[in-house]
Design a protein around this motif. Structure first.
Motif, short mmCIF file in Angstrom:
data_model
loop_
_atom_site.label_atom_id
_atom_site.label_comp_id
_atom_site.label_asym_id
_atom_site.label_seq_id
_atom_site.Cartn_x
_atom_site.Cartn_y
_atom_site.Cartn_z
N ILE A 1 0.83 -1.20 0.00
CA ILE A 1 0.00 0.00 0.00
C ILE A 1 0.87 1.26 0.00
CG2 ILE A 1 -1.73 1.31 1.29
CD1 ILE A 1 -2.82 -1.20 0.00
N VAL A 2 1.97 1.24 0.77
CA VAL A 2 2.86 2.41 0.84
C VAL A 2 3.45 2.72 -0.52
CG1 VAL A 2 5.10 3.18 1.73
CG2 VAL A 2 3.41 2.25 3.30
N ARG A 3 3.76 1.68 -1.30
CA ARG A 3 4.39 1.89 -2.61
C ARG A 3 3.38 2.35 -3.66
NH1 ARG A 3 8.38 -3.39 -3.23
NH2 ARG A 3 10.20 -2.50 -2.14
N ALA A 4 2.14 1.84 -3.57
CA ALA A 4 1.21 2.09 -4.67
C ALA A 4 -0.04 2.86 -4.28
CB ALA A 4 0.79 0.74 -5.30
N GLY A 5 -0.32 2.98 -3.00
CA GLY A 5 -1.59 3.56 -2.58
C GLY A 5 -1.56 5.06 -2.49
N GLU A 6 -2.76 5.63 -2.33
CA GLU A 6 -2.87 7.07 -2.12
C GLU A 6 -2.84 7.37 -0.62
OE1 GLU A 6 -5.91 8.42 -0.82
OE2 GLU A 6 -6.78 6.43 -0.60
N ALA A 7 -2.80 8.65 -0.26
CA ALA A 7 -2.54 9.05 1.13
C ALA A 7 -3.54 8.44 2.10
CB ALA A 7 -2.56 10.58 1.24
N GLY A 8 -4.83 8.41 1.74
CA GLY A 8 -5.83 7.88 2.65
C GLY A 8 -5.60 6.40 2.93
N ALA A 9 -5.31 5.63 1.89
CA ALA A 9 -5.08 4.19 2.06
C ALA A 9 -3.80 3.94 2.87
CB ALA A 9 -4.98 3.51 0.70
N ILE B 1 8.44 4.44 3.70
CA ILE B 1 7.86 5.48 4.53
C ILE B 1 8.61 6.80 4.34
CG2 ILE B 1 7.61 6.23 6.94
CD1 ILE B 1 6.86 3.34 7.62
N PHE B 2 9.94 6.74 4.25
CA PHE B 2 10.70 7.97 4.03
C PHE B 2 10.35 8.61 2.69
CE2 PHE B 2 13.72 6.57 7.39
CZ PHE B 2 13.80 7.75 8.08
N LYS B 3 10.08 7.78 1.68
CA LYS B 3 9.69 8.32 0.37
C LYS B 3 8.32 8.99 0.44
CE LYS B 3 12.44 5.05 -2.35
NZ LYS B 3 12.42 3.91 -3.29
N VAL B 4 7.43 8.45 1.29
CA VAL B 4 6.12 9.06 1.45
C VAL B 4 6.23 10.39 2.20
CG1 VAL B 4 3.86 8.80 2.56
CG2 VAL B 4 4.90 6.86 1.37
N LEU B 5 7.13 10.45 3.19
CA LEU B 5 7.25 11.64 4.04
C LEU B 5 7.74 12.87 3.27
CD1 LEU B 5 8.68 10.08 7.33
CD2 LEU B 5 6.43 11.15 7.03
N VAL B 6 8.43 12.68 2.16
CA VAL B 6 8.90 13.84 1.40
C VAL B 6 7.81 14.41 0.50
CG1 VAL B 6 11.29 13.04 1.42
CG2 VAL B 6 9.79 12.36 -0.46
N LYS B 7 6.67 13.69 0.41
CA LYS B 7 5.57 14.16 -0.43
C LYS B 7 4.67 15.12 0.35
CE LYS B 7 5.45 9.78 -3.01
NZ LYS B 7 4.61 8.60 -3.36
N ASP B 8 3.81 15.79 -0.36
CA ASP B 8 2.85 16.71 0.25
C ASP B 8 1.62 15.89 0.67
OD1 ASP B 8 1.46 18.85 1.15
OD2 ASP B 8 0.90 19.60 -0.85
N ILE B 9 1.62 15.43 1.89
CA ILE B 9 0.54 14.57 2.38
C ILE B 9 -0.09 15.23 3.61
CG2 ILE B 9 1.49 12.40 1.51
CD1 ILE B 9 2.68 11.90 4.27
N PRO B 10 -1.32 14.84 3.97
CA PRO B 10 -1.98 15.44 5.14
C PRO B 10 -1.21 15.16 6.43
CG PRO B 10 -3.57 14.26 3.78
CD PRO B 10 -2.22 13.92 3.24
N THR B 11 -1.44 16.00 7.41
CA THR B 11 -0.75 15.86 8.71
C THR B 11 -1.05 14.52 9.35
OG1 THR B 11 -0.82 18.26 9.07
CG2 THR B 11 -0.51 16.86 11.01
N THR B 12 -2.30 14.06 9.28
CA THR B 12 -2.67 12.79 9.90
C THR B 12 -1.91 11.63 9.26
OG1 THR B 12 -4.57 12.68 8.39
CG2 THR B 12 -4.95 13.55 10.62
N CYS B 13 -1.67 11.70 7.96
CA CYS B 13 -0.90 10.65 7.29
C CYS B 13 0.56 10.70 7.72
CB CYS B 13 -1.03 10.81 5.77
SG CYS B 13 -0.24 9.47 4.83
N GLN B 14 1.09 11.91 7.89
CA GLN B 14 2.47 12.05 8.39
C GLN B 14 2.62 11.40 9.76
OE1 GLN B 14 2.93 16.36 8.22
NE2 GLN B 14 4.30 16.19 6.43
N VAL B 15 1.64 11.64 10.64
CA VAL B 15 1.70 11.07 11.98
C VAL B 15 1.68 9.55 11.92
CG1 VAL B 15 0.45 10.84 14.17
CG2 VAL B 15 0.64 13.08 13.08
N SER B 16 0.83 8.97 11.07
CA SER B 16 0.77 7.51 10.93
C SER B 16 2.09 6.95 10.42
CB SER B 16 -0.38 7.12 9.99
OG SER B 16 -1.62 7.51 10.53
#
Length: 560
Positions: free
Chosen positions: A9-17, A50-65
């Motif tokens: 999911i981290v590799r292919a999913g969107e922020a909500g997933a 996860i580090f690759k996701v953190l450099v993206k513009d994602i919601p705060t709640t997703c950053q916390v997760s």
């Protein structure tokens, strides 16, 4: 399986997933500290994802997760090897607002991200040597101090302060260079002391005296945790300060000691938290130069002095020995000085003795602190003598038998741990102004023999330090019992029948020769070596001791 699904999911999913799957993973593994080695490679890839996701513009709640899962995975040292890079460390520094140049923390919505980022950094720095080296390269200590200055007076961001301080403690623990940087370059001593003042909400009534609200609420859990982390960081910063410090630092150390005095007089949210808070305060006080510990006691105000005089007048005339110490309005007063903090230290010491375990870690710091305070400050020594070694009245029991503080300390003088028994004996010796005869009165020769042998005082005398010449006054009970007190055991014994009274001269001679032969055999087989005292009071083989006395007699005899 959990790692494989989360990685997909981290590799292919969107922020909500991503947020949902990582929240599920975090809930399931929140209490996991040991991981299966078979899934090690998957966990490494999940960290990288996860580090690759953190450099993206994602919601705060997703950053916390993302950060919550990264914190859990960072408990595994092996996982951190490939993911601990300068780029990834900089990502966490940015999220923790450690790279920010502005002087404010205004967006409350970002606070959970800052806290989780600091938690991740704590785990990574603790478990990875590469991260420890990168911390030096990235000047992490200076960034943490800058963040502390932004939030030191803001009570609603205690979690940020707490984990900032914890990371600062880890850095100063792992790198001696950072201790020096904190002390001198970053002004860490003053900064961390101010953090403590803020945590305790201190209001100064004098230069080194704070107001104590005895009816106020206990310290909150958040501020207690902040204070404990600040105390631990300060301990690392001030290691070895008691050995050498500049005269210009004396004011700062006195301010810190005054803050620690305030710390000793307040309570935390629970009894365990209060003990932890006081324990860290004791450790830090051990680093303060002993000359600056005079602020632990303070003169009474005019109102308190009048109250003390009234209380003294109310005491019976036959209690003159106890008149110097009174308890008024829950304040321990001695000789016109407020001794509350010293009384707390004494009570803390007794609680640690009563625990009966971990004496070296839990007891020796407070015993050492009280010993040094007593040696350097006369009022503290006299107060502690009054509390620990009051005038002897009942000498029917051995000094080590009973439930008083003296009994407990005398028992420690024969403890199996050499360090524990040495510091316990040293404390009592200092309270006796390092006079052998006074120590033996309270402990007996048998309990004190170890200390006296180590100090070369088996033949009597006193230590090397100078004390005032005020003499102890023996009670009438002690004076009457003194001739019959056994000097070895230190207590009054009933006269024992002499076993040789009913023997004939021949039987006495036979038993004497039997004893001589037994000692001779033990000596020849080197199971027992006769020892004697040299003129300086130290122990040496008997033959050598006799030779030294012979030389002294020859040199001092009349040669005419």
């Amino acid at each position: 399986m959990d790692e494989e699904r989360a990685l997909y999911i981290v590799r292919a999913g969107e922020a909500g997933a991503i947020e949902r799957v990582l929240r599920d993973y975090s809930d399931k593994h929140r209490a996991t500290f040991k991981f299966e080695s078979t899934d090690e490679d998957k966990r490494k890839k999940l960290c990288e994802g996860i580090f690759k996701v953190l450099v993206k513009d994602i919601p705060t709640t997703c950053q916390v997760s993302c950060l919550e899962v990264l914190r859990i995975l960072s408990r595994d040292k092996k996982v951190l090897v490939p993911v601990t890079t300068k780029e990834n460390m900089q990502i966490l520094l940015r999220l923790a607002k450690l790279n920010e140049s502005d002087d404010s923390l205004e967006k409350v919505s970002e606070f959970p991200v800052i806290v989780e980022s600091l938690k991740c950094l704590c785990n990574i720095v603790f478990n990875s040597q590469m991260a420890q080296q990168l911390s030096l390269e990235l000047n992490l200590a200076a960034k943490l101090c800058n963040l502390l200055r932004k939030c030191k007076d803001r009570k609603f961001i205690s979690d940020i302060k707490c984990f900032d301080l914890r990371l600062l403690f880890l850095l100063s623990l792992l790198h001696t260079d950072i201790r020096s940087q904190l002390r001198y370059e970053l002004q860490g001593l003053a900064l961390l002391t101010q953090i403590l003042e803020s945590a305790f909400s201190i209001k100064w009534t004098d230069e080194y005296e704070s107001a104590i609200d005895r009816n106020g609420p206990p310290l909150s859990p958040q501020e207690t945790d902040c204070a404990i982390e600040a105390l631990k960081a300060l301990f690392n910063v001030t290691v070895d300060s008691w050995k050498a410090h500049k005269e210009s630092d004396s004011h700062q150390f006195r301010v810190m000691a005054a803050v620690l005095r305030h710390c000793l007089l307040i309570v935390g949210p629970t009894e365990d938290k209060t003990e932890e808070l006081h324990s860290n305060a004791v450790n830090l006080l051990s680093n303060v130069p002993v000359s600056c510990l005079d602020v632990l006691i303070c003169p009474l105000t005019h109102e308190e002095t009048a109250q003390e005089a009234t209380t003294l007048d109310e005491l019976p005339n036959d209690k003159t020995a106890e008149k110097e110490t009174v308890l008024k309005n829950n304040t321990m007063v001695y000789n016109g000085m407020n001794m509350e903090a010293i009384h707390v230290l004494l009570s803390f010491m007794e609680k640690r003795i009563d625990k009966g375990s971990s004496y070296r870690e839990g007891l020796t710091p407070v015993l050492s602190l009280l010993t040094e305070c007593s040696r350097a400050h006369r009022n503290i020594r006299k107060f502690l003598k009054d509390q620990v070694l009051p005038p002897l009245r009942d000498v029917t029991n051995r000094p080590e038998v009973g439930s008083t503080v003296r009994n407990k300390l005398v028992r420690l003088m024969t403890h199996v741990d050499l360090g524990v028994k040495q510091i316990a004996a040293e404390f009592l010796f200092v309270l006796c102004k390092e006079r052998v005869d006074s120590l033996l009165k309270y402990t007996g020769y048998g309990n004190a023999a170890g200390l006296l042998a180590a100090r070369g005082l088996l033949a009597g005398g006193r230590g090397d330090n100078w004390y005032s010449e005020d003499e102890d006054t023996d009670t009438e009970e002690y004076k009457n019992a003194k001739p019959n007190i056994n000097l070895i055991t230190g207590h009054l014994e009933e006269p024992m029948p002499n076993p040789i009274d009913e023997m004939t001269e021949e039987q006495k001679e036979y038993e004497a020769m039997k004893l001589v032969n037994m000692l001779d055999k033990l000596s020849r087989e080197e199971l027992l070596k006769p020892m004697g005292l040299k003129p300086d009071g130290t122990i040496t083989p008997l033959e050598e001791a006799l030779n030294q006395y012979s030389v002294i007699e020859e040199t001092s005899s009349d040669t005419d």
